[in-house]
Scaffold this motif. Structure first.
Motif, PDB file in Angstrom:
ATOM      1  N   GLU A  88       8.042 -12.106 -22.711  1.00 36.94           N
ATOM      2  CA  GLU A  88       8.062 -11.323 -21.473  1.00 36.94           C
ATOM      3  C   GLU A  88       7.506 -12.136 -20.306  1.00 36.94           C
ATOM      4  N   ALA A  89       6.469 -12.910 -20.567  1.00 36.76           N
ATOM      5  CA  ALA A  89       5.850 -13.720 -19.514  1.00 36.76           C
ATOM      6  C   ALA A  89       6.808 -14.794 -18.993  1.00 36.76           C
ATOM      7  N   ILE A  90       7.572 -15.411 -19.876  1.00 31.71           N
ATOM      8  CA  ILE A  90       8.451 -16.490 -19.413  1.00 31.71           C
ATOM      9  C   ILE A  90       9.655 -15.968 -18.640  1.00 31.71           C
ATOM     10  N   LYS A  91       9.976 -14.685 -18.803  1.00 31.86           N
ATOM     11  CA  LYS A  91      11.060 -14.118 -17.997  1.00 31.86           C
ATOM     12  C   LYS A  91      10.754 -14.266 -16.509  1.00 31.86           C
ATOM     13  N   GLN A  92       9.500 -14.143 -16.147  1.00 31.69           N
ATOM     14  CA  GLN A  92       9.096 -14.232 -14.742  1.00 31.69           C
ATOM     15  C   GLN A  92       9.371 -15.616 -14.163  1.00 31.69           C
TER      16      GLN A  92
ATOM     17  N   ARG B 158      12.757 -16.542 -10.736  1.00 28.68           N
ATOM     18  CA  ARG B 158      11.683 -16.460  -9.749  1.00 28.68           C
ATOM     19  C   ARG B 158      12.152 -15.835  -8.447  1.00 28.68           C
ATOM     20  N   ARG B 159      11.197 -15.478  -7.619  1.00 33.14           N
ATOM     21  CA  ARG B 159      11.465 -14.820  -6.338  1.00 33.14           C
ATOM     22  C   ARG B 159      11.732 -15.824  -5.231  1.00 33.14           C
ATOM     23  N   LYS B 160      12.289 -15.310  -4.159  1.00 32.53           N
ATOM     24  CA  LYS B 160      12.458 -16.028  -2.890  1.00 32.53           C
ATOM     25  C   LYS B 160      13.138 -17.386  -3.034  1.00 32.53           C
ATOM     26  N   GLY B 161      14.115 -17.456  -3.903  1.00 30.17           N
ATOM     27  CA  GLY B 161      14.900 -18.677  -4.019  1.00 30.17           C
ATOM     28  C   GLY B 161      14.186 -19.842  -4.690  1.00 30.17           C
ATOM     29  N   LYS B 162      13.049 -19.606  -5.300  1.00 31.39           N
ATOM     30  CA  LYS B 162      12.333 -20.675  -6.005  1.00 31.39           C
ATOM     31  C   LYS B 162      13.142 -21.097  -7.230  1.00 31.39           C
ATOM     32  N   ASP B 163      13.096 -22.373  -7.519  1.00 26.85           N
ATOM     33  CA  ASP B 163      13.799 -22.876  -8.695  1.00 26.85           C
ATOM     34  C   ASP B 163      13.191 -22.289  -9.969  1.00 26.85           C
ATOM     35  N   ALA B 164      14.047 -21.909 -10.871  1.00 26.46           N
ATOM     36  CA  ALA B 164      13.589 -21.391 -12.158  1.00 26.46           C
ATOM     37  C   ALA B 164      13.048 -22.533 -12.998  1.00 26.46           C
ATOM     38  N   PHE B 165      12.036 -22.228 -13.783  1.00 30.25           N
ATOM     39  CA  PHE B 165      11.512 -23.217 -14.723  1.00 30.25           C
ATOM     40  C   PHE B 165      12.510 -23.331 -15.867  1.00 30.25           C
TER      41      PHE B 165
END
Length: 104
Positions: free
Chosen positions: A7-11, A15-22
């Protein structure tokens, strides 16, 4: 904490505001994020702690809490991995090498 890891890694994957996803490309990515999550709670945790050699084989425990006698072995199975038997074999080999750890 580990139960809540998915669940934590879903965040950080969306990500918000156009931030690159990990990106989780390999088990080192998973290990690094898990380390970051656990280290504040367990300040004595170490990463990549070597196990004494057994024959010609050497391994490292991914995350370790010696005083608590806890070790965490990280494996990442991707959707493209069709054969889980290689992971089972890796885990068996890892577990068999842990008997030489005097602190366990």
């Amino acid at each position: 904490m580990i139960d809540n890891f998915p669940e934590a890694i879903k965040q950080i994957k969306s990500r918000r505001k156009g931030k690159d996803a990990f990106q989780f490309k390999d088990e080192y990515d998973v290990q690094d994020v898990l380390y970051v999550m656990l280290k504040p709670v367990f300040p004595n945790m170490k990463a990549e702690d070597p196990v004494p050699k057994v024959g010609a084989t050497s391994t490292k425990i991914d995350l370790i809490l010696r005083q608590e006698k806890i070790l965490i072995e990280v494996k990442m199975i991707k959707e493209s991995d069709n054969d889980e038997s290689k992971f089972i074999k890796q885990l068996k080999e890892d577990i068999q090498s842990y008997h030489v750890c005097q602190w366990m």
